[in-house]
Scaffold this motif. Structure first.
Motif, short mmCIF file in Angstrom:
data_model
loop_
_atom_site.label_atom_id
_atom_site.label_comp_id
_atom_site.label_asym_id
_atom_site.label_seq_id
_atom_site.Cartn_x
_atom_site.Cartn_y
_atom_site.Cartn_z
N PHE A 1 0.83 -1.20 0.00
CA PHE A 1 0.00 0.00 0.00
C PHE A 1 0.87 1.26 0.00
N ILE A 2 1.86 1.27 0.89
CA ILE A 2 2.73 2.44 0.99
C ILE A 2 3.54 2.61 -0.30
N LYS B 1 2.89 1.53 -3.31
CA LYS B 1 2.11 1.90 -4.47
C LYS B 1 1.92 3.41 -4.51
N ASP B 2 1.72 4.01 -3.34
CA ASP B 2 1.63 5.47 -3.29
C ASP B 2 2.90 6.12 -3.83
#
Lengths: 318, 280
Positions: free
Chosen positions: B159-160, B162-163
């Motif tokens: 998640f991190i 991908k940001d």
């Protein structure tokens, strides 16, 4: 599997605080590196395989294991029996399970919802007005309590609370007072407040930074006292932070295994929170089916907390 | 500077006094347990009791002579390092693919696994995970433990990252392609350098998570030569259950120092605050 952690997270909770995936029409269509769907799938597969094996499968497997009479040793080890909801009815009639649920509620409510939340907020609010070196010193120690390895801090507390040579008894002049034996729940509650307040303090510091000073000044000029200022000016702006913080520390404290290291669940199960109960029943006692049933109950509780949290993020456009 | 008069002066002074009394109480509460960690390793008579400083390095000799102590630190390094490498590699490739190629149901998938990772904690899943490795005959297998730990960290890491990947301008990759670079070359030579801070963040975070983790190694590693620092401390007692204070105190210090150093480095570099991460 993030337990209550001691990691320097700048984003709050591993990821729960990051922004959502952005949808941009152009990005959707362009595959700039020329990966192609096939290779993209290859890139994603290893990660998804590990997640499937160690997160999805264990969760689903508890569903199945929970309806079996399945032990590590004995006749139910080779041929587990199907008992339907037997494990669940056993749990509901087991006074030790009820005791564990109540202890967990007390542990989470007192140490996280009230203790860490309250102390964290008060520290964030008061340290802003203290001199620079006082702020650095106090918040440094609070952070240290949070980042040191769990095994180490547990031993530090055993040294603090020891009957005969403990620092606390030496200070209070109460030689021979057995804190961990006489007050097991209070021990793990106070310990957990000490251990986890840092997170709430950091979060509330950031939240209070966002309250405009001009509003506080205005409130002061109109002669409203600190409590009214808090209610009318500060509270509306940090309500979301309070909810966020409470949900996160509740989730972590509920899943915290540290009480086991400090008191082993004893004496006489008087500090046996749910994680400790599951451990003692299934890993120590070998009742895997029964332990899985309790684990499933824990998973459902985690799910409820997490869904609340997600809804909160969505509603606030997180 | 506001000017203060009369009554208000008294009130102001009292509130300052109250503030410092409170700060003092909090200071004592947080410092008291930590004193032992600082003083006992250098004490001539290590015990539960905190003694007046009597500087000696003898306790560190005890630490070096213990066959398991230093090895367990090595084991912690292996577990933490292995998990960090796998998490960075797997989360990195997955996040890149998810960022650049529109796979069907991508966003729902990301949210689902993120939700899952906060629900399926080590505590709530200890029974099935223990049983799975037990049946596969992988108790005491460190690679298996590394995979379990990595699986738990991957959702947040993806998640991190991908940001981070979303913020890399696509023109870099476009021009690299014009010059005939393959997707893997692009990932290695164009994307990785740009998202390096993100990768470093994930690596540090994974190391810190694993470094302090107790429950999973405790139930999955029974061989003392393989146990990490978090677990080995439980063997530093004699037959009567008396702790070996010389060993435990010095070991605790050795085991804690890397965490504090890592924190100081991160703090100096990035500042240890929430930077709008959590939306109120």
């Amino acid at each position: 599997m993030s337990a209550q952690t001691t990691s320097p997270r700048t984003d709050g909770s591993g990821a729960a605080g990051t922004s959502r995936p952005r949808r941009t029409g152009r990005a959707a269509a362009s595959d700039v590196a020329g990966l192609g769907i096939g290779r993209a799938v290859l890139f994603v597969v290893p990660a998804l395989a590990l997640i499937a094996a160690f997160l999805v499968f264990p969760a689903l497997w508890t569903l199945y294991l929970g309806v079996l009479k399945y032990d590590l040793a004995g006749s139910n080890a080779a041929a587990p029996q199907f008992v339907g909801l037997g494990n669940y009815t056993d749990a509901l009639t087991d006074p030790r399970f009820a005791n564990s649920v109540l202890l967990t509620l007390a542990f989470v409510g007192l140490s996280a919802v009230i203790g860490q939340n309250g102390l964290g907020f008060v520290l964030a609010a008061t340290l802003r007005r203290a001199a620079g070196w006082v702020r650095t010193l106090v918040s440094g120690l609070v952070l240290l309590s949070w980042i040191l390895p769990g095994t180490v801090v547990v031993f530090l507390w055993q040294a603090l609370l020891d009957r005969n040579g403990g620092t606390l008894n030496a200070l209070l002049g109460t030689p021979g007072a057995a804190w961990t034996l006489d007050h097991p729940l209070a021990t793990i509650v106070v310990f957990n407040v000490w251990r986890g307040t840092a997170f709430s303090m950091l979060l509330y510091s950031a939240a209070l930074d966002a309250v405009p000073t001009s509003h506080l000044e205005t409130a002061r000029l109109y002669g409203s006292g600190p409590l009214r200022t808090f209610r009318d000016v500060v509270l509306p702006r940090i309500r979301g932070h309070i909810l966020t913080n409470t949900l996160l520390i509740t989730l972590w404290t509920f899943n915290d295994f540290t009480p086991y290291m400090l008191t082993g669940g004893g004496p006489e199960h008087r500090s046996e929170t749910l994680p400790v109960y599951v451990y003692r029943m299934s890993i120590e006692g070998g009742q895997l089916g029964f332990g899985s049933a309790i684990s499933l109950i824990m998973l459902v509780i985690n799910l409820v907390i997490a869904l609340f949290y997600l809804r909160l993020l969505r509603r606030r456009g997180g | 500077m506001r000017r203060i008069f009369g009554d208000e002066l008294v009130r102001h002074a009292l509130s300052r006094i109250g503030l410092y009394v409170f700060a003092g109480v909090v200071l004592v509460f947080f410092a008291l347990p930590l004193l032992w960690l600082v003083l006992t390793p250098f004490s001539r008579t290590p015990a539960y009791q905190i003694t007046a400083p009597s500087f000696t390095l003898h306790n560190f000799r005890v630490l070096l002579d213990n066959p398991f102590a230093l090895r367990s630190i090595g084991n912690s390094l292996v577990l933490a390092g292995g998990t960090a490498v796998l998490a960075v590699v797997f989360a990195g490739t997955a996040a890149y693919a998810l960022s650049r190629v529109r796979l069907p149901g991508r966003d729902a998938l990301l949210y689902a696994i993120l939700l899952l990772s906060s629900i399926v904690t080590g505590t709530a899943a200890m029974v099935p995970i223990f049983l799975m490795l037990f049946q596969l005959n992988m108790i005491d297998n460190r690679l298996a433990l590394i995979l379990v730990l990595t699986g738990g960290l991957l959702p947040s890491a993806m998640f991190i990252l991908k940001d981070f990947m979303d913020s890399v301008p696509k023109s870099y990759e476009e021009s690299a392609r014009v010059f005939g670079a393959s997707p893997l070359q692009i990932l290695r030579h164009v994307v990785a350098p740009v998202v390096r801070p993100g990768l470093a963040t994930i690596a540090v975070w994974a190391i810190v998570q694993v470094w302090g983790n107790f429950l999973l190694p405790y139930i999955l590693l029974h061989d003392q030569t393989k146990q990490p620092a978090a677990v080995i401390m439980y063997t530093f007692y004699d037959e009567g259950g008396t702790p070996n204070f010389a060993l435990i105190s010095t070991f605790s210090l050795l085991y804690s120092v890397p965490v504090v150093v890592a924190y100081l480095i991160v703090n100096r570099r990035y500042g240890f605050r929430f930077q709008g991460g959590i939306k109120g």
